[in-house]
Design an enzyme around this catalytic site. Structure first.
Site, PDB file in Angstrom:
ATOM      1  N   CYS A  47       0.774  -1.172  -0.071  1.00  0.00           N
ATOM      2  CA  CYS A  47       0.059   0.048   0.042  1.00  0.00           C
ATOM      3  C   CYS A  47       1.059   1.280   0.067  1.00  0.00           C
ATOM      4  O   CYS A  47       0.329   2.401  -0.434  1.00  0.00           O
ATOM      5  CB  CYS A  47      -1.021   0.239   1.187  1.00  0.00           C
ATOM      6  SG  CYS A  47      -0.101   0.108   2.696  1.00  0.00           S
ATOM      7  N   CYS A 164      -4.827  -9.579   5.541  1.00  0.00           N
ATOM      8  CA  CYS A 164      -4.728 -10.779   4.865  1.00  0.00           C
ATOM      9  C   CYS A 164      -6.147 -10.673   4.100  1.00  0.00           C
ATOM     10  O   CYS A 164      -7.239 -10.394   4.905  1.00  0.00           O
ATOM     11  CB  CYS A 164      -4.416 -11.746   5.617  1.00  0.00           C
ATOM     12  SG  CYS A 164      -4.671 -13.345   4.774  1.00  0.00           S
ATOM     13  N   THR A 271       4.139  10.169   6.381  1.00  0.00           N
ATOM     14  CA  THR A 271       4.205  10.178   4.534  1.00  0.00           C
ATOM     15  C   THR A 271       3.126   9.264   4.352  1.00  0.00           C
ATOM     16  O   THR A 271       2.746   9.239   3.149  1.00  0.00           O
ATOM     17  CB  THR A 271       5.369   9.992   4.183  1.00  0.00           C
ATOM     18  OG1 THR A 271       5.945   8.744   4.709  1.00  0.00           O
ATOM     19  CG2 THR A 271       6.211  11.117   4.428  1.00  0.00           C
ATOM     20  N   SER A 353       6.352   9.252  16.179  1.00  0.00           N
ATOM     21  CA  SER A 353       6.724   9.921  17.541  1.00  0.00           C
ATOM     22  C   SER A 353       5.531  10.801  17.757  1.00  0.00           C
ATOM     23  O   SER A 353       4.566  11.145  16.976  1.00  0.00           O
ATOM     24  CB  SER A 353       7.876  10.756  17.167  1.00  0.00           C
ATOM     25  OG  SER A 353       7.408  11.864  16.215  1.00  0.00           O
ATOM     26  N   GLU A1297     -15.757 -19.849  -3.937  1.00  0.00           N
ATOM     27  CA  GLU A1297     -16.650 -18.709  -3.781  1.00  0.00           C
ATOM     28  C   GLU A1297     -17.997 -18.942  -3.166  1.00  0.00           C
ATOM     29  O   GLU A1297     -18.344 -17.891  -2.260  1.00  0.00           O
ATOM     30  CB  GLU A1297     -16.936 -18.503  -5.374  1.00  0.00           C
ATOM     31  CG  GLU A1297     -15.939 -17.871  -6.241  1.00  0.00           C
ATOM     32  CD  GLU A1297     -16.130 -17.632  -7.758  1.00  0.00           C
ATOM     33  OE1 GLU A1297     -16.270 -16.688  -8.247  1.00  0.00           O
ATOM     34  OE2 GLU A1297     -16.642 -18.457  -8.588  1.00  0.00           O
TER      35      GLU A1297
END
Length: 1367
Positions: A47, A164, A271, A353, A1297
């Site tokens: 990601c 997951c 970030t 932090s 499925e």
């Protein structure tokens, strides 16, 4: 070593290997270095936000003063490489690997079946390893041999931040808990280590041994002398001041010398939220300043340095101390630590932090929990600016303009209040914090957070509030705020219900989200609920607390008064810390008929996945001169592109841009084609105009993936939207403007019965009711990825993460205008697909190949997560309008459904979905059934195949209709659904040949077995009792069936026997985590062992399944719709039959000559006699049996918190019919993972778009798939062996499925719990509409649940109390 100290080089170690860099871009992250500058592929890029855990590694730092190594997990996609000078990094392949042997973590992950696609597994292993070694370094008692000091609860929480999409988490948790000192070995699930009936001692002995004393050395000796070195700032632009004075000098110098941009660095985790596009002139690392890493606590308060990580603060606050903190200090320390554990995730908290978090809140309005907490405790901060240092209240700093880049937070001071004399005036401080977020254990921003502090004492008429501080944050305002009007109103008041009621009205006026905030009414309601929870125990209603406990011990009052009521949540801790998941049962029923088929063998290559050695496309080393691409997509629908401008700032991270590829670069003779399915094509790039937001405009090509991504993100696209029609975004607009895709493809069913007659027979009718289902994003852990390498003679080799290799191959050839034999496409494995890498990978692979063709250089496209979520489409949204007739006893006589399917801009596979919707709708006997379907064309991304395509919508619609009927009749939903389940006769009428033989119809039996195994009847009684006793928590339970029709498709395979007797197979299906390779391997061993049955176990170890190569194996088709595994197995079996036919005569001859023969001798002799040892086959299913039905049922129990809307899935029980499972362990994993993905769709995953149709929940911050803390706490699964099915492949049935549909039970149980909440409201005479007639949206996220219960529930409760006559 000494030279590196003198030279100021960057020195660190990775997996024991020393690295020394003389120069590096300071913006380089650890992950970028590991993957793209070195050869370490174990950490994955999932990601780029610190939100998934795929990139987690262990960082080890040496403290020379304490002679101690500190080990902690980090998100390597956020950690800057320059911040690791003198550190050691360990990745999963550094723990163990194929050559050196696997670590016990890898072995246990493999043995507990805890990895499917495998992309997330290395990061998962490292998150757990970090917790494991830190626990074993602690001062806890020594554990039993083979275990660690870690507890089961700690083991689960270690992976709470890791995502997951495949497994459903239960087996991962079991693998981790197998190391825990307090684990009950009997509670662990299915594994390959022991057999049923083994004693506890035997089970422990069979686990891969773990010895904490033999943990690998995470910090090599050669680094210890280099741990304190500083980087040469002239070469790295990286400064590490060692004092505040030096920092101040640096900041002033940067101003006087006109240094452009300065970045203050500690953990760089910000970030992940605020994406950076520029490189800074100076990076100032604050971590070497001792005064900024201070942690002190005494009787006066707590001092926290700005560079202290959140994890360190938590540990510090939880540590014992000899200092007398007083009851206030103890209370505040405990509450702050508890709350901070719910911020972010462990591997982000380890580097994030305190100062950085607060700075983001102050400068950018980040919805920080820390900001609210410190506001609530009246904290003071120390601040350094270019004008000097100052101290001020945190509340004051929040009110100031945003800090500039040269202002630095130095520390935070939390003052302790002096305890009053409890024995004299009974005065006591109360402090409590609150947080409502989509995930209880963090990894999600809060809807609202709060911190409340009050000084109270008893009074003869109640409790008097001497002072109160109410801090609210994250509710949709720039900063956390104190609710001063409410504080002023409450101060000095003697609390009672009326006072509390008035205070809550003031909260509603004061805590107001800004315009544009999502769910503003819900957030306001949460703010009210939090204050109610804080103060209600102190009102005169709860006499136990307000009077009784004031005469007891003060500490008891503090502890108990934080509870909102005396509700019993039904949990029992059994004397130890409660785990997230409780013990669960997995019942698998193996068959030996086709041994080793039917054995629950571990997944092929699973240990390699755990170590990170399994190769995905982005793990393939980039060839020399390789370029990288990123998509520029439209943010507007129906807009003409006038120009595309790239930003060319000198400090941009988008350096090294080579060019832009558009439709104009398609070669002569080629086509502008990006996707091709069975029903038409889709353009690769927009030409005259962009048709939808998310439409591909171009690909930026650059020398690195980061440069390409930044260039694409910062590109300025100028649009012309004059004289364009308004976009079609909804199915209603599509119908109104007659905008349709191809109609439903040859619907395989006609209307059943006479709808008019059925309605005439009905006692009750529903007319034209509506419901809607939204889209869903795939969230495969590996984003779309392709590598294209030009080869000789105008050919190209393409490595693609695709579920549809042969069609992707064809699209590339058509785009380039070359014969298909010029393209060779290779797919080894895919890191999760769920349908999203069938059609939707085609444009990615084609664009990559086009760029490589145009530039005559290798090109790789690794689509970043944000872009992937925007351009990849997803599940089809559906609107249905239905009319139904039914008897008073709940028997349904007729149903008509008008279904509108939103297919987006192109046909894709949309013409197929109607068959699936109708097939799933037919799960109940509707009496008469008619329908009409329309595939609507809209200006949205193409909707495509996604796990349980159409079935999940159809099955949910069927269940929602039965719920609607039950609400009208005021019957139990279970009674209505049960009596409308098919008999075999009606099943045959509705499904025709797919119904199979009567003995194959197992659903009625499954439903009956489930009632017993789940204790359904008893639990309903228990739930009724719970709901009577509890005001603020309600429970519901639901049992529902599924009927799922699947279709087999033609599939090829090739099996070759090599000279040494080893076997290699090319299977037609792609391994996407579903265990296809494992099943094929077992089937080959079985089929070849027909030569000699005693060889079967030996043959399993000799089989290797290899990648798909489209020039070697053709007509592979697509891997989807649950049946590719069984079809690949049958194709491989047919190959083996050919080989058996060739080899059996030779074996018999050799046996006659020698008395016995082994496999290797047989193959050597076959080679000598020139027998063909390769066979190809093409399995084509018989048209009369290619379709068949799958059956299953589930029971789920859900508890909701009325104050927050938070659902808690207490238990789910599943029985699923796999026929004779080819591998029960693999099928169990599919069932669990599929079910949990369904939970995501029905409960958590919001697919939101803006007014232009552009997806806006396109990050891990805003799109929430299930995590370990949001799944069923107790998930019991039985894989039913229903015996021989002569028309099925080795009697097996699909599992990939259908179980997703069973997650409807979670939604239905949530609805049942809400119904109880509304019934309670009705009993107070505070609900005007029906308590049972309501529709619960999908997904049933917290705002939806609370809104459906009633946003003003608290107020109505208090109104009820106020209106009661006093006694």
């Amino acid at each position: 070593m000494e030279g590196s100290q003198r030279n100021g080089n960057l020195v660190f170690a990775v997996n024991g290997e020393r690295f020394e860099l003389t120069c590096v871009d300071p913006s380089t992250t650890l992950l970028q270095f590991l993957r793209y500058h070195a050869s370490f592929k174990s950490p994955k890029l999932g990601c780029g936000e610190g939100g998934c855990g795929a990139c987690v590694v262990l960082v080890s730092k040496y403290d020379s003063k304490l002679n101690r190594v500190e080990d902690f997990s980090v998100s390597s996609c956020l950690t800057l490489l320059c911040s690791l000078n003198g550190c050691a990094i360990t990745s999963s392949d550094g723990l163990g690997n194929t050559r050196d042997g696997y670590h016990p973590i890898h072995q246990r992950f493999a043995g507990f079946h805890a990895s499917q696609c495998g992309f997330c597994t290395p990061g998962m292993c490292m998150s757990f390893f970090s917790a494991l070694i830190n626990a074993d370094k602690g001062n806890k008692p020594d554990p039993p041999p083979g275990f660690s000091k870690l507890t089961s609860s700690e083991a689960e929480k270690a992976i709470a931040g890791n995502l997951c999409r495949c497994t459903g988490y239960r087996p991962i948790a079991d693998a981790c808990k197998s190391f825990a000192s307090d684990v009950d070995i009997e509670d662990l699930g299915l594994n390959t280590f022991w057999q049923n009936g083994d004693s506890k001692e035997t089970k422990v002995s069979k686990l891969p041994p773990y010895d904490p004393s033999k943990n690998l050395v995470t910090y090599p000796e050669f680094l210890k002398n280099e741990s304190g070195t500083h980087l040469d700032s002239t070469r790295y632009s990286w400064f590490s001041p060692v004092s505040i004075e030096e920092l101040e000098s640096l900041l002033k110098h940067s101003v006087s010398e006109n240094v452009g941009s300065v970045k203050i660095v500690v953990g760089n985790t910000g970030t992940g939220y605020y994406k950076e596009t520029q490189r800074y002139d100076q990076y100032i690392d604050l971590r070497r300043i001792p005064d900024l890493s201070i942690l002190n606590r005494d009787c006066k308060g707590i001092e926290i340095g700005a560079t202290v990580t959140i994890s360190r603060v938590i540990s510090f606050l939880n540590e014992g101390t000899d200092v007398n903190l007083g009851s206030y200090g103890e209370m505040v320390s405990q509450k702050l630590a508890q709350h901070m554990q719910k911020i972010a995730n462990p591997f982000v908290r380890n580097t994030a932090s305190v100062g950085g978090n607060l700075a983001m809140a102050q400068k950018f309005g980040f919805p920080s929990d820390m900001s609210t907490l410190f506001l609530g405790v009246d904290a003071t901060v120390s601040l350094l600016t270019i004008h000097g240092q100052e101290k001020l209240k945190w509340e004051e700093l929040l009110a100031r303009p945003a800090l500039d880049s040269r202002s630095v937070l130095l520390s935070v001071w939390i003052p302790f209040k002096k305890d009053g004399n409890f024995l004299l005036n009974f005065s006591k401080f109360l402090f409590e914090t609150y947080r409502a977020a989509p995930r209880p254990l963090g990894s999600a921003l809060a809807y609202v957070n709060a911190a409340f502090l009050a000084d109270v004492s008893p009074h003869r008429n109640g409790v008097v509030i001497h002072s109160i501080k109410l801090a609210y944050g994250a509710f949709g305002t720039e900063h956390a705020i104190p609710a001063k009007t409410v504080e002023k109103y409450l101060t000095g008041k003697i609390l009672n219900v009326k006072i509390l009621y008035e205070a809550l009205k003031l909260v509603k006026l004061n805590v107001v989200p800004e315009p544009g905030t999502s769910y503003p009414e819900y957030r306001s309601s949460l703010a009210i609920g939090f204050l109610f929870k804080f103060l209600y125990p102190l009102t005169d209603v709860d006499s136990t607390v307000s009077s009784g406990l004031f005469h007891g011990i003060g500490e008891t009052f503090v502890e108990d008064s934080s509870k909102s009521n005396n509700d019993d949540d039904g949990d029992t801790s059994q004397g130890k810390t409660q785990t997230i998941l409780s013990s669960a049962k997995q019942v698998v029923e193996s068959s030996t008929e086709y041994y080793p088929v039917g054995e629950p063998m571990k997944k092929y290559g699973v240990s390699m996945q755990a170590s990170g050695e399994a190769v995905y496309v982005d793990d393939i080393p980039s060839p020399p001169n390789c370029l990288h691409g990123a998509f520029i997509y439209s943010t507007k629908p129906l807009a003409r592109v006038k120009s595309i401008s790239l930003q060319h700032e000198s400090k941009s991270l988008a350096d090294g841009v080579i060019g832009i590829i558009t439709f104009k670069d398609i070669p002569s003779g080629g086509e502008n084609i990006g996707a091709w399915g069975q029903f038409g094509t889709e353009p690769l790039f927009a030409e005259e105009r962009c048709e939808y937001a998310g439409d591909r405009i171009a690909v930026v090509v650059a020398k690195s993936q980061r440069s390409a991504d930044v260039a694409a993100r910062t590109a300025v696209v100028e649009y012309d939207i004059e004289d364009t029609d308004s976009p079609i975004l909804t199915v209603e607009e599509a119908v109104e403007r007659s905008s349709f895709l191809q109609g439903p493809l040859s619907l395989n069913t006609e209307p059943i019965g006479d709808f008019s007659k059925g309605m005439a027979e009905a006692d009750h009718k529903i007319l034209s009711a509506e419901l809607r289902l939204p889209s869903e994003y795939y969230f495969y852990m590996e984003p779309q990825t392709t590598l294209a390498v030009p080869d000789e003679d105008n050919t190209m080799v393409v490595y693609a993460s695709t579920q549809w290799p042969d069609y992707t191959h064809s699209v590339i050839a058509r785009c380039l205008g070359v014969p298909e034999h010029n393209i060779r496409l290779i797919t080894r494995r895919v890191g999760g697909g769920f349908g999203g890498k069938a059609v939707r990978n085609m444009p990615v692979s084609t664009a990559c190949a086009l760029a490589a063709y145009k530039l005559r250089r290798p090109v790789k496209i690794y689509v970043n997560r944000n872009t992937d979520m925007v351009i990849s489409g997803g599940r089809h949204p559906v609107k249905v309008t239905y009319s139904a007739g039914f008897k008073s006893n709940g028997k349904i006589t007729a149903l008509h459904a008008d279904v509108l399917i939103n297919g987006g801009i192109s046909d894709d596979i949309t013409p197929l979905i109607a068959n699936h919707v109708i097939a799933a709708l037919k799960k109940y006997n509707w009496g008469a059934f008619s329908f009409d379907l329309k595939n609507c064309k809209t200006n949205l991304t193409s909707k495509s195949a996604m796990r349980a395509l159409g079935h999940v919508q159809g099955s949910y619609i069927a269940d929602a209709i039965t719920e609607h009927i039950a609400s009208i009749l005021e019957m139990e939903v279970d009674s209505v659904s049960s009596q409308n389940i098919h008999t075999y006769e009606s099943l045959k009428l509705f499904y025709k040949d797919s119904a199979g033989e009567s003995g194959e119809y197992t659903l009625p039996s499954i439903m009956d077995q489930l009632v017993t195994s789940s204790r359904f009847v008893d639990r309903r009684k228990t739930i009724d009792e719970f709901n009577r006793k509890n005001t603020w928590k309600k429970r519901g339970i639901s049992r529902l069936p599924i009927v799922y029709e699947v279709t087999q498709y033609a599939t090829p395979a090739k099996v070759s026997i090599l000279q040494d007797g080893s076997i290699v197979c090319e299977a037609g299906g792609v391994e996407i985590g579903q265990g296809l390779w494992t099943k094929v391997k077992q089937v080959i061993a079985y089929a070849l062992s027909l030569i000699e049955r005693s060889w079967s176990e030996e043959l399993v170890e000799k089989v290797r399944i290899i990648q798909i190569d489209t020039l070697s194996l053709v007509q592979t088709g697509y891997t989807a719709q649950s049946t590719k595994s069984e079809a690949s197995c049958e194709a491989a079996r047919l190959c083996c039959n050919i080989l058996v036919e060739r080899l059996t005569p030779l074996k018999e001859k050799l046996q006659e000559q020698n008395g016995s023969v082994d496999w290797t001798t047989l193959i050597h002799e076959a080679e000598a006699q020139q027998i063909d040892l390769q066979a190809h086959s093409y399995f084509v299913p018989d048209s009369s049996s290619k379709k068949y039905l799958n059956y299953g049922a589930a029971v789920s129990e859900v508890e909701i918190d009325i104050l927050t809307g938070q659902p808690r899935i207490m238990q789910s029980d599943i029985i699923y019919d796999c026929g004779q499972s080819l591998n029960p362990a693999v099928d169990l994993g599919q069932i669990e993972g599929c079910f949990v993905q369904g939970i995501g769709y029905f409960m958590f995953e919001e697919y939101l778009t803006n007014e232009d149709g552009l997806m806006v929940t396109n990050s891990t911050w805003t799109y929430h798939i299930p995590t370990i803390d949001t799944i069923s706490q107790n998930l019991n699964v039985r894989v039913l062996n229903s015996g021989h099915h002569k028309k099925r492949i080795l009697s097996s049935k699909a599992s990939g499925e259908p179980p997703l549909l069973l997650a409807t039970t979670v939604h239905s149980a949530t609805r049942a719990a809400i119904r109880e909440a509304r019934k309670q409201l009705k009993s107070w005479d505070k609900l005007e509409e029906s308590d049972s007639k309501f529709y619960l949206d999908v997904p049933a996220i917290m705002p939806v649940v609370k809104t459906t219960c009633g946003l003003d529930y608290v107020e109505k409760y208090l109104e009820t109390l106020i209106s009661k006559p006093s006694t």
